[in-house]
Design a protein around this motif. Sequence first.
Motif: not given
Length: 181
Positions: A34, A38, A40, A44-45, A47-49, A51-52
């Motif tokens: 990641c 990207s 990230l 951050e990666a 956190g996005r995972a 959240a997803l």
Amino acid sequence: MTGAGPSATAGLVADLAQALGLLLGATVLVLAGCRVLSDLSPVEAAGRALALFGGIFPVPFAALVVLAGTAAIRLGRDPGDRRWRQLGLQAASGIATLALTFTLLGISLGIGGLAGRLLTPDNVQAVIGELTGRFALAFATTVVGLPVAAGFRALVLVLSAEAVPAQAVPAQAVPDRAVVP
């Protein structure tokens, strides 16, 4: 699972620890990927995972992955162990079932969120945003879960395949002409 003594338990714990270590190593590689792809940071990666996928899906997913990984480790040592073969296949099926269950859950939550809302030109963007967020959960669990399940199923089947001696195929007489009744 042939013995029930302390050495068998220690061996099982060591195999579980090795499977967990492989899962954590794969997680680190994904986070590094990641970062490269990207830009990230790993935080951050992650956190996005989170959240997803939410906080629920990763826990049973990781448990099933560790279980399937432990079965693969055991089968690497003893390909004829039918219990570990069956356990690995069941864990792989459990990963697929979990992924599809969360897919249906995400779709249901998305559609359920629409049921009680009145759509107006003022709120249509917010409603579509919520809907796509729920659908993202639905499809992300499928995109992650099904390939992982297929990979573990293939790994367990390949590791547990026993060499079958080649058998001679008897030669059959082939008629010179086809006989038509």
